[in-house]
Design an enzyme around this catalytic site. Structure first.
Site, mmCIF file in Angstrom:
data_model
loop_
_atom_site.group_PDB
_atom_site.id
_atom_site.type_symbol
_atom_site.label_atom_id
_atom_site.label_comp_id
_atom_site.label_asym_id
_atom_site.label_seq_id
_atom_site.Cartn_x
_atom_site.Cartn_y
_atom_site.Cartn_z
ATOM 1 N N ASN A 102 -3.104 -7.659 9.280
ATOM 2 C CA ASN A 102 -3.153 -7.083 7.924
ATOM 3 C C ASN A 102 -2.366 -7.943 6.919
ATOM 4 O O ASN A 102 -1.967 -7.451 5.869
ATOM 5 C CB ASN A 102 -2.616 -5.644 7.954
ATOM 6 N N ALA A 103 -2.132 -9.204 7.267
ATOM 7 C CA ALA A 103 -1.486 -10.118 6.303
ATOM 8 C C ALA A 103 -2.370 -10.193 5.067
ATOM 9 O O ALA A 103 -3.602 -10.096 5.162
ATOM 10 C CB ALA A 103 -1.332 -11.499 6.931
ATOM 11 N N CYS A 138 -13.219 -3.071 5.949
ATOM 12 C CA CYS A 138 -14.620 -2.903 6.350
ATOM 13 C C CYS A 138 -15.557 -3.731 5.467
ATOM 14 O O CYS A 138 -16.755 -3.428 5.376
ATOM 15 C CB CYS A 138 -15.019 -1.442 6.313
ATOM 16 N N GLY A 139 -15.032 -4.728 4.767
ATOM 17 C CA GLY A 139 -15.915 -5.649 4.051
ATOM 18 C C GLY A 139 -16.006 -5.434 2.550
ATOM 19 O O GLY A 139 -16.882 -6.017 1.896
ATOM 20 N N ARG A 148 -17.469 1.315 9.452
ATOM 21 C CA ARG A 148 -17.505 0.531 10.685
ATOM 22 C C ARG A 148 -18.199 1.410 11.723
ATOM 23 O O ARG A 148 -17.548 2.173 12.439
ATOM 24 C CB ARG A 148 -16.065 0.263 11.108
ATOM 25 N N GLY A 190 0.813 -1.219 0.000
ATOM 26 C CA GLY A 190 0.000 0.000 0.000
ATOM 27 C C GLY A 190 0.844 1.266 0.000
ATOM 28 O O GLY A 190 0.363 2.351 -0.304
ATOM 29 N N THR A 210 -13.817 -6.232 -0.052
ATOM 30 C CA THR A 210 -13.493 -7.413 -0.860
ATOM 31 C C THR A 210 -14.489 -8.535 -0.599
ATOM 32 O O THR A 210 -14.937 -9.198 -1.541
ATOM 33 C CB THR A 210 -12.052 -7.891 -0.564
#
Ligand code: SPV
Ligand code: MN
Length: 625
Positions: free
Chosen positions: A386-387, A274-275, A419, A224, A277
């Protein structure tokens, strides 16, 4: 031959020199020559679109041990440094000329000062290394959406990730007019430790120089912060879109399959983790993109493409129950780069994978064993939250066939979701475009997550889930969105979703699978096949419709009691939300359009009127009269 090509020649192979000469743009040669000069690369590898070049990049990522081979064919693992496990907001700054401010909510630095600092850090950073040059087509090539990108990096892992995540663009560059615009990224991983991870985290910098269409990134490898075409070029694309009258959004795109074999496309903006993907990956639906969309008005219709062609997804909680399709891909042979998972005997393990994890192995902290603590005495988890995994979309069975359509797909709906533990209901539809853009998009609140470095669970405004990437004045972004929809023949319907609503005891009111019912409801709404209840914050689904959907899609009984708990309008929480949003815009966004405050006032008024009649907590049934 121009002077730049001449200067580059000693560092290039003969073939490399030919590949670069075939591109007419002097600006391309100039950028590469200046990058190589500054970073003092020993050699330069020009990566074309050929299978041979692309295979070489992967092979070098393994040869340099930036990636290591795992047991299943095609799988590799890359580890980032302990302090390099997410996007770094503090280290990311916009370079602005004296006297200019984008917004007090954004991290900015004087351009001259910032350039001097970051160039100082990049100087000689590639000594003894090869600089890899990658050409990328953002969006399908040869389409009105296409934006060109060029990255110079000394990380084979970064260059390899770009192959899985983006469309190759060497041929597009070769055929382009000599003065065609392109976005530029210069990245160096900086000094590496024995695990081949960037080690000078205190000198990590990600600086955005929009005046020169260039991003500088140094002393980081986390994708990122380093993969130029993810969030780095996205920031430049937002400016380009602003100039040219289209939208660059932090949105997934999915095809929702409705009755009679029809397919309806939705785009959805959610902050990281937050969902986003997992929504695009819902079983039985098709995924066109999971992170960044370009949206244009073509013939008065909103059409969208995926800027990328792969997924850099969060692996935590990918398990056979919640994310069956991606779980299958991650446990089958095929080209995948895992990052920051736990590895034992060549097998990757992650949190929430649905099976037991080994008690030791190798992870981002090196040798790992149960009970290991870090320098501050905190327990090191087996895998980082965060893997991630990087995989090409085409490797997925549920990849939407329109992925490379140069005209994009027609959007019938968009959704915004954060969220939000307290205020918004799980799904609602806005009264119109303007209400949706403001009440769900501009007012999007969320809790911070592990996807950025820093404290988790802090409630903040994350405008349209784009707050970390916005590179124009914030009010301008609201105006651009409002204007975009106004011009369309039929604007997409706008929905607000909230997968994270909790009860008084702090328990989530929905399971992750429930979102499938919300998505199917939206699809029915687009086609006028489901009713709705008008509440102060938007149109709510009717119990009967949801109950049928829960039954059909999830084979679940959906009780009226659950429905009422989930869709109760919580007046005090909603009023408090409006206050926070209003304050944020008043304090930070001097160019907020008046419409935003008007819209918030109207929502407040509706809530107060409802409170007068029905009290603080209003069952959805009360609005049905
Ligand atoms: C996000 O954090 O929003 C991501 C992953 O999509 S990255 O931006 O690459 O960190
Ligand atoms: Mn993202």
């Amino acid at each position: 031959m121009n002077g730049y090509l001449e200067a580059l020649q000693p560092k290039l192979s003969e073939i490399g020199y030919q590949k670069l000469s075939a591109i007419a743009s002097t600006k391309v040669h100039e950028f590469i020559a200046k990058a190589s000069d500054l970073c003092n690369a020993e050699k330069i590898f020009i990566c074309s679109d050929s299978a041979e070049d692309i295979a070489y990049v992967r092979q070098q990522a393994i040869a340099t041990a930036e990636e290591k081979i795992l047991a299943l064919p095609g799988h590799t693992i890359h580890f980032d440094g302990v302090y390099d496990q997410g996007r770094d907001r503090e280290a990311t700054k916009y370079l602005v000329p004296k006297g200019i401010s984008l917004s007090s909510a954004l991290n900015q630095i004087d351009r001259q000062e910032g350039l001097a600092e970051v160039k100082g850090l990049l100087r000689d950073s590639m000594e003894g290394r090869t600089m890899i040059v990658r050409f990328i087509s953002l969006g399908p090539p040869n389409s009105i959406f296409t934006v060109l990108g060029l990255q110079c990096t000394d990380s084979w892992y970064v260059a390899h990730s770009e192959d899985l995540l983006y469309r190759p663009g060497y041929e597009v560059f070769r055929q382009a007019e000599p003065n065609r615009e392109f976005l530029r990224v210069l990245h160096s991983a900086g000094k590496l430790n024995k695990n081949m991870a960037s080690m000078e985290h205190k000198k990590k910098r990600i600086y955005i120089d929009h005046m020169d269409n260039t991003i500088y990134s140094v002393n980081t490898q986390y994708a990122g912060n380093s993969v130029g075409f993810k969030k780095l070029a996205f920031r430049l694309a937002i400016r380009k879109a602003d100039r040219e009258g289209w939208l660059a959004e932090h949105m997934m795109i999915m095809g929702v399959h409705g009755p009679g074999g029809r397919k309806t496309y939705f785009a959805g903006a959610f902050p990281s983790a937050c969902g986003k993907t997992s929504t695009a990956m819902l079983p039985g639906e098709t995924i066109l993109g999971d992170d960044i969309a370009y949206i244009r008005d073509i013939g008065l219709v909103a059409r969208a493409v995926n800027v990328e062609s792969g997924i850099f997804g969060i692996i935590q909680d990918v398990n056979p129950i919640d994310d069956a399709s991606i779980y299958k891909v991650l446990t089958s042979p095929g080209e995948i780069i895992f990052s920051n998972v736990l590895v034992k005997d060549g097998k990757p393990y992650w949190l929430g994978m649905g099976s037991e994890l080994p008690k030791d192995g190798i992870n981002f902290s090196g040798e790992w064993y149960e009970g290991k603590t870090d320098a501050d005495g905190n327990e090191v988890p087996p895998a980082h939250k965060n893997a991630r995994y990087a995989v090409a979309l085409k490797a997925l069975e549920n990849c939407d066939p329109e992925l490379d359509n140069p005209m994009g797909v027609e959007l019938s709906g968009i959704m915004y979701g954060g969220r939000d533990a307290k205020a918004y209901v799980p799904v609602q539809q806005s009264f119109d475009w303007k209400h949706g853009i403001i009440a769900y998009g501009a007012a999007l609140e969320t809790e911070t997550t592990f996807a950025t470095i820093g404290k988790e669970g802090v409630l903040e405004i994350n405008m349209m889930s784009i707050q970390d990437f916005i590179s124009i004045p914030l009010g301008q972004n609201v105006c651009n969105n409002l204007e975009f929809g106004k011009k369309l023949k039929k604007a997409p319907l706008v929905f607000g979703v909230n997968y994270f609503l909790r009860d008084k005891e702090g328990k989530f009111l929905n399971s992750p699978q429930d979102k499938h019912a919300w998505i199917k409801w939206m699809e029915l709404r687009v086609h006028g096949e489901a009713g709705a209840i008008r509440s102060p914050t938007g149109y709510l689904p009717k119990y009967e419709d949801l109950s049928k959907l829960f039954n059909r899609i999830l084979s679940k009984d959906y009780t009226k009691e659950d429905y009422i708990k989930q869709f109760t309008i919580r007046v005090p929480e909603n009023l408090a939300k409006i206050e926070r949003v209003q304050r944020f815009y008043q304090e930070n966004v001097s160019d907020t359009p008046a419409e935003l405050f008007e819209m918030l006032d109207q929502q407040r008024k509706r809530l107060l009127e409802a409170k007068e009649r029905f009290g603080d907590y209003i069952s959805p049934d009360s609005f049905e009269w």
